[in-house]
Write an enzyme that holds these catalytic residues in place. Structure first.
Site, mmCIF file in Angstrom:
data_model
loop_
_atom_site.group_PDB
_atom_site.id
_atom_site.type_symbol
_atom_site.label_atom_id
_atom_site.label_comp_id
_atom_site.label_asym_id
_atom_site.label_seq_id
_atom_site.Cartn_x
_atom_site.Cartn_y
_atom_site.Cartn_z
ATOM 1 N N ASP A 40 -2.898 -10.900 -4.583
ATOM 2 C CA ASP A 40 -2.549 -11.942 -5.552
ATOM 3 C C ASP A 40 -1.154 -11.699 -6.125
ATOM 4 O OD1 ASP A 40 -4.987 -13.192 -5.198
ATOM 5 O OD2 ASP A 40 -5.923 -12.276 -6.967
ATOM 6 N N ASP A 83 -7.156 -4.212 -3.687
ATOM 7 C CA ASP A 83 -6.569 -5.035 -2.625
ATOM 8 C C ASP A 83 -6.406 -6.475 -3.110
ATOM 9 O OD1 ASP A 83 -6.818 -6.940 -0.198
ATOM 10 O OD2 ASP A 83 -6.375 -5.021 0.757
ATOM 11 N N ASP A 115 -3.172 -4.810 6.158
ATOM 12 C CA ASP A 115 -2.545 -5.989 6.753
ATOM 13 C C ASP A 115 -1.031 -5.845 6.720
ATOM 14 O OD1 ASP A 115 -1.869 -6.353 4.104
ATOM 15 O OD2 ASP A 115 -2.599 -8.417 3.973
ATOM 16 N N PHE A 156 -7.697 -3.414 2.843
ATOM 17 C CA PHE A 156 -7.670 -4.118 4.127
ATOM 18 C C PHE A 156 -6.241 -4.091 4.673
ATOM 19 C CE2 PHE A 156 -10.459 -6.479 1.041
ATOM 20 C CZ PHE A 156 -11.581 -5.713 1.314
#
Length: 341
Positions: free
Chosen positions: A319, A314, A237, A235
């Site tokens: 994390d 991801d 970002d 994803f």
């Protein structure tokens, strides 16, 4: 969906990129770190439900809860030397999760499109109130996102995102197309123009994370079963690139690094922003492939290649960034104010 898919887009962007490079040595380093994460269960489809703010798969409204979260899941960064938006002591995405949980606890019908398709700005101001005077970025845009998606759910899908999933015959690809075509705020696309060539590319960060979250919430079973989950990429970002640079899987040119260190905001759809996001996807695709090779070449490992995918990588990287925030502070992240991530 007329644009190239995120996977196709990433491949082209990485092959043409001027200011971002995918580095194979770093890919190897990260792949080995991912394998270690698998061994110690730091990477697992079970980790989604262990987060206190996420809905339980036993909640009959879990799908619609996740849909609202990902409809609002964007742009939490704050400008340099300005206070962060916090809710219940949480920042970023977890502050958003805390907002939705608090609204539910206070009796607001925040996950019902009958309510949020008509939400007013003053209602949103109250729902998104923070711990201090700092307000959530892009409040007007969040109100519009809620209203627009709520109306589509009511008009076409019986007021629940579950109907969208059921229409797609357990295909993540079909669901991605449905979300992008029917919900405008999820249409995360750009035009990459370089060396006289023009490419209509896509990243679909929120549409993909929506599918990934539903898959993870239900551990790939029941409503969360998708026969082609591997079509979903990471994803793209503004935080994951930090970790990819940290592991050496991605490198920035001196000029781009200087720009990021100077805290210059990148425009959504600009060449630098497109290259960071596209190369992030390509880097994770290569890492996943490398981990699968490592698994297949070591018969002592009790994993199959389906135990790792871009979604789980991801999750691990996101994390990792939170757990090593101080260590990664020296690596700048790109700042783009938009509704797509």
């Amino acid at each position: 969906m007329k644009n190239l898919t995120p996977k196709e887009s990433a491949r082209i962007i990485a092959s043409l990129s001027k200011n971002v490079t995918v580095d194979e040595r770093g890919i190897d380093n990260l792949a080995r770190a991912i394998l270690e994460g698998l061994k110690r269960s730091a990477i697992s489809v079970n980790n989604f439900s262990q987060i206190q703010f996420h809905p339980s798969p036993n909640d009959p409204k879990a799908v619609d809860w996740i849909f609202v979260l990902d409809t609002l899941n964007y742009s939490f960064w704050s400008k340099k030397d300005t206070p962060k938006w916090t809710v219940s002591g949480q920042t970023g995405y977890f502050a958003l999760c805390a907002v939705v949980k608090r609204a539910i606890d206070e009796g607001k019908q925040i996950i019902d499109p009958k309510y949020y398709s008509r939400i007013t700005r003053s209602e949103a101001e109250h729902i998104f109130r923070g711990d201090n005077q700092t307000t959530v970025p892009l409040l007007e845009e969040r109100v519009k996102s809620l209203r627009d998606t709520g109306k589509v759910l009511l008009e076409k899908y019986q007021g629940t995102f579950t109907t969208c999933i059921e229409k797609c015959s357990r295909s993540a690809k079909q669901l991605l197309e449905l979300v992008v075509n029917d919900f405008e705020s999820y249409r995360d696309e750009a035009v990459y123009e370089i060396d006289g060539s023009r490419h209509e590319v896509s990243f679909y960060k929120r549409a993909q994370i929506l599918i990934g979250d539903i898959w993870a919430c239900y551990k790939g079973e029941g409503i969360g079963e998708f026969k082609d989950i591997d079509c979903i990429t990471m994803f793209a970002d503004y935080r994951i690139p930090q970790v990819l640079v940290h592991f050496g899987a991605m490198r920035y040119s001196d000029s781009l690094l200087e720009k990021l260190q100077s805290d210059v905001e990148l425009k959504n759809g600009s060449q630098d922003e497109i290259e960071i996001r596209g190369c992030s996807i390509e880097a994770v695709e290569r890492v996943r492939d490398k981990v699968r090779v490592l698994i297949e070449s070591n018969p002592d490992l009790k994993f199959s290649k389906t135990d790792i995918n871009a979604i789980l990588i991801d999750h691990f990287l996101w994390d990792y960034r939170r757990e090593h925030a101080d260590e990664l502070e020296s690596i700048p992240y790109h700042k783009t104010r938009c509704i797509y991530y």
